[in-house]
Scaffold this active site. Sequence first.
Site, PDB file in Angstrom:
ATOM      1  N   SER A  98      91.295  50.919  89.687  1.00 17.98           N
ATOM      2  CA  SER A  98      91.317  49.467  89.807  1.00 17.98           C
ATOM      3  C   SER A  98      92.400  49.041  90.803  1.00 17.98           C
ATOM      4  O   SER A  98      92.368  49.458  91.957  1.00 17.98           O
ATOM      5  CB  SER A  98      91.531  48.841  88.424  1.00 17.98           C
ATOM      6  OG  SER A  98      91.260  47.469  88.445  1.00 17.98           O
ATOM      7  N   ASP A 151      84.481  48.627  87.423  1.00 18.22           N
ATOM      8  CA  ASP A 151      85.877  49.060  87.294  1.00 18.22           C
ATOM      9  C   ASP A 151      86.018  50.455  86.685  1.00 18.22           C
ATOM     10  O   ASP A 151      85.491  50.745  85.615  1.00 18.22           O
ATOM     11  CB  ASP A 151      86.595  48.038  86.403  1.00 18.22           C
ATOM     12  CG  ASP A 151      88.100  48.195  86.400  1.00 18.22           C
ATOM     13  OD1 ASP A 151      88.587  49.249  86.837  1.00 18.22           O
ATOM     14  OD2 ASP A 151      88.780  47.254  85.961  1.00 18.22           O
TER      15      ASP A 151
END
Length: 428
Positions: free
Chosen positions: A82, A239
């Site tokens: 991320s 993600d």
Amino acid sequence: MDTERGSISSSEISRTAHLQDRTVACLPPSYGQLVTILSIDGGGIRGIIPGTILAYLESQLQELDGEEARLVDYFDVISGTSTGGLIVAMLTAQDQSGGHSRNSNRPLFEAKEIVPFYLKHSPKIFPQPRGIFCGWGETIVRLVGGPKFNGKYLHDLVEGFLGDTKLTQSLTNVVIPCFDIKKLQPVIFSSYQAVNNQAMNAKLSDICISTSAAPTFFPAHRFTNEDSEGIKHEFNLIDGGIAANNPTLCAIAEVTKQIIKKNPVMGDISPLDFTRFLVISIGTGSIRNQEKYNAKMASKWGLMCWVFESGSTPILDCYSEAIHDMVDYQSSVVFQALRSEKNYLRIDDDSLKGDLGSVDISTEKNMEGLVEVGEALLKKRVSRVNLESGHYQPISENVTNEEALKRFAKVLSEERKLRESRSPKLKI
């Protein structure tokens, strides 16, 4: 050449010819004694915290080896999830501008530029709600109106500074986890794999956008990439924190696979010889001590409340914290069990409260607060997971994270110099 380790044969060098097609800043472990890993957690705007820590580490390396020293010169693998994946790209993508006259293999960013980058761009990546979009208006929009942010600014920003740079064009080996929502399985983008599997050699911009596509915050990212035979492979990604918000074990696993495969760049390192591993793992802070939720509250929640409750996303908080903690716990167990705990440094703060624990509050006050958290974290004592309680506790030695990073910087500097002394290319 160290007689105890033996010399590197010409056949071994020829077997690693694929590395010669890459511009790399770090000589392989086969020339040294260690394999070095840097790992950076996910956490949205809280990437400011590791940015502060990394700036300090790089400054210590520059004190030892000169102002041109960069983190990419010292780590065999840099992994990130991320926001950590974005930082990885900043630290490892090559600067094509030609601004470094003395050294062409310099990264786009110095570590000290990470925090200013976040301070400048975060308000546009995470625009704060106003007017009717505050309070209940924001709640309704988030529940029925798609992701909180459209991601356009982030996409344009990442594509702008990374361009068409591919994974294998990074200046050291990179490991970035994502999650394929179509196949319901993790996708680990690894330089080691991409060298031999063209389908996985995606653009760094696509990888960064994908690993940052946190559910409810940013839209999922779809792209295709061709393999060596021209066949297109489709990726439908979100993600990487869904699978590995703390990517430390992902990085260790990728290295271990290369050792098992007897990749000559790994030299004579054994998969279980953790005395030969050096790992620095940096977190983005945790809200665990805030105790935001309890069983009485959760017992009344339905689907919507688990997804969105009082400005938070409980289900994501639970998954993120659980994955984050389990990886640190498992890493600590392995290094302590193999009597190598001094080779593993985990730096994190589990006491974030209020807005500091959010991943997207980009007010000037909150961002300045995160900088202060990072600076204070340097002064805190080194802590490890207690294997019985599962909680962090300071180690017996009275050593701060700042002092530990100084020690690791010295080890990294010595390892780099050892590799250079053993490299045929660098001998005069």
